[in-house]
Scaffold this motif. Structure first.
Motif, PDB file in Angstrom:
ATOM      1  N   SER A  29       3.780 -17.207 -17.213  1.00 54.28           N
ATOM      2  CA  SER A  29       4.696 -17.718 -18.243  1.00 54.28           C
ATOM      3  C   SER A  29       4.313 -19.143 -18.649  1.00 54.28           C
ATOM      4  O   SER A  29       4.438 -19.512 -19.827  1.00 54.28           O
ATOM      5  N   ALA A  32       1.358 -18.739 -20.973  1.00 56.72           N
ATOM      6  CA  ALA A  32       1.789 -18.174 -22.252  1.00 56.72           C
ATOM      7  C   ALA A  32       2.445 -19.241 -23.117  1.00 56.72           C
ATOM      8  O   ALA A  32       2.181 -19.339 -24.329  1.00 56.72           O
ATOM      9  N   SER A  38       1.997 -14.377 -25.882  1.00 52.23           N
ATOM     10  CA  SER A  38       2.915 -13.670 -24.987  1.00 52.23           C
ATOM     11  C   SER A  38       2.351 -13.588 -23.570  1.00 52.23           C
ATOM     12  O   SER A  38       1.142 -13.743 -23.356  1.00 52.23           O
TER      13      SER A  38
END
Length: 245
Positions: A29, A32, A38
């Motif tokens: 994350s 990203a 994503s």
């Protein structure tokens, strides 16, 4: 996948490899968010990097981290054209200053960088290098009052210098008074450690020298200018006649 998308992905893979090598803990994350894609895209990127032989470890679980195996090297650097130009010019400045330390390998690095350019880009880099001038070391008085220019000013000045674009600046004189100027950044002058811009000043309609650290703001205008030869600025560049705007 288009050529632009392919280039973007290859660049992202290189940056991710560097990040994983530098950071002891980094999550999917995190990656990203930093790269504006994503988590699924990052997962595909990591899978491709593993297929290419990179030793990437991952902790199980949604919050698990990913890392590059500590003993694995990132490999060769793949610089963008702008990054390579900046590095090459920095090497040229170091060589011009003739420092006896840390210069042993600069010639080899410079030759490799130059060889990576096409002839047209090589000529452009040489023209940029010829516009960077090295003077004597700044006096203790100047060094005491010098400070690092704001990052946004450095970025705008850098781009305007490279693109030969007029620059709107808010400039603070030594007495503290500020004025709005439109300048043409023809040459950069280093009087270590202080950088100056040798410019045509539209307010005065004459060549002037501006200290970079006294530029409070800088904005590109989108208006190109034609480069003038050094001898047009010679009176301003002569040490005895040096005048700071």
């Amino acid at each position: 996948m288009t050529r632009a998308n392919t280039q973007d992905r290859m660049r992202r893979l290189e940056l991710i490899a560097v990040q994983l090598k530098q950071n002891s803990h980094c999550t999917v994350s995190d990656l990203a968010r930093q790269h504006g894609v994503s988590a699924r895209t990052i997962a595909r990127d990591l899978s491709l990097m593993r297929d290419q032989g990179m030793q990437i470890d991952a902790d199980r679980g949604r919050g698990g981290g990913v890392r590059l195996e500590r003993n694995w090297g990132v490999g060769r650097m793949n610089l963008t054209y702008g990054e390579a130009v900046d590095l090459l010019i920095s090497i040229a400045v170091a060589e011009k200053m003739d420092s006896p330390l840390f210069l042993a390998s600069l010639g080899s690095v410079r030759r490799q960088l130059v060889a990576s350019f096409s002839p047209g880009k090589r000529d452009r880099v040489n023209r940029l290098k010829s516009r960077i001038l090295i003077g004597v070391t700044a006096s203790p008085y100047v060094q005491t009052g010098a400070d690092a220019p704001p990052k946004r000013v450095v970025q705008a000045l850098h781009q305007a210098f490279v693109d030969q674009d007029m620059l709107d600046i808010r400039y603070r004189r030594e007495d503290g008074q500020c004025s709005e100027r439109r300048i043409e950044p023809h040459y950069l002058l280093l009087k270590y450690p202080v950088w100056y811009v040798v410019a045509m000043d539209h307010l005065r309609s004459e060549p002037r020298i501006f200290r970079c650290d006294r530029m409070n703001t800088a904005t590109m205008t989108g208006t190109p200018f034609r480069l003038l030869p050094k001898d047009r600025f010679h009176p301003s560049l002569h040490e005895d006649d040096l005048s700071v705007a």
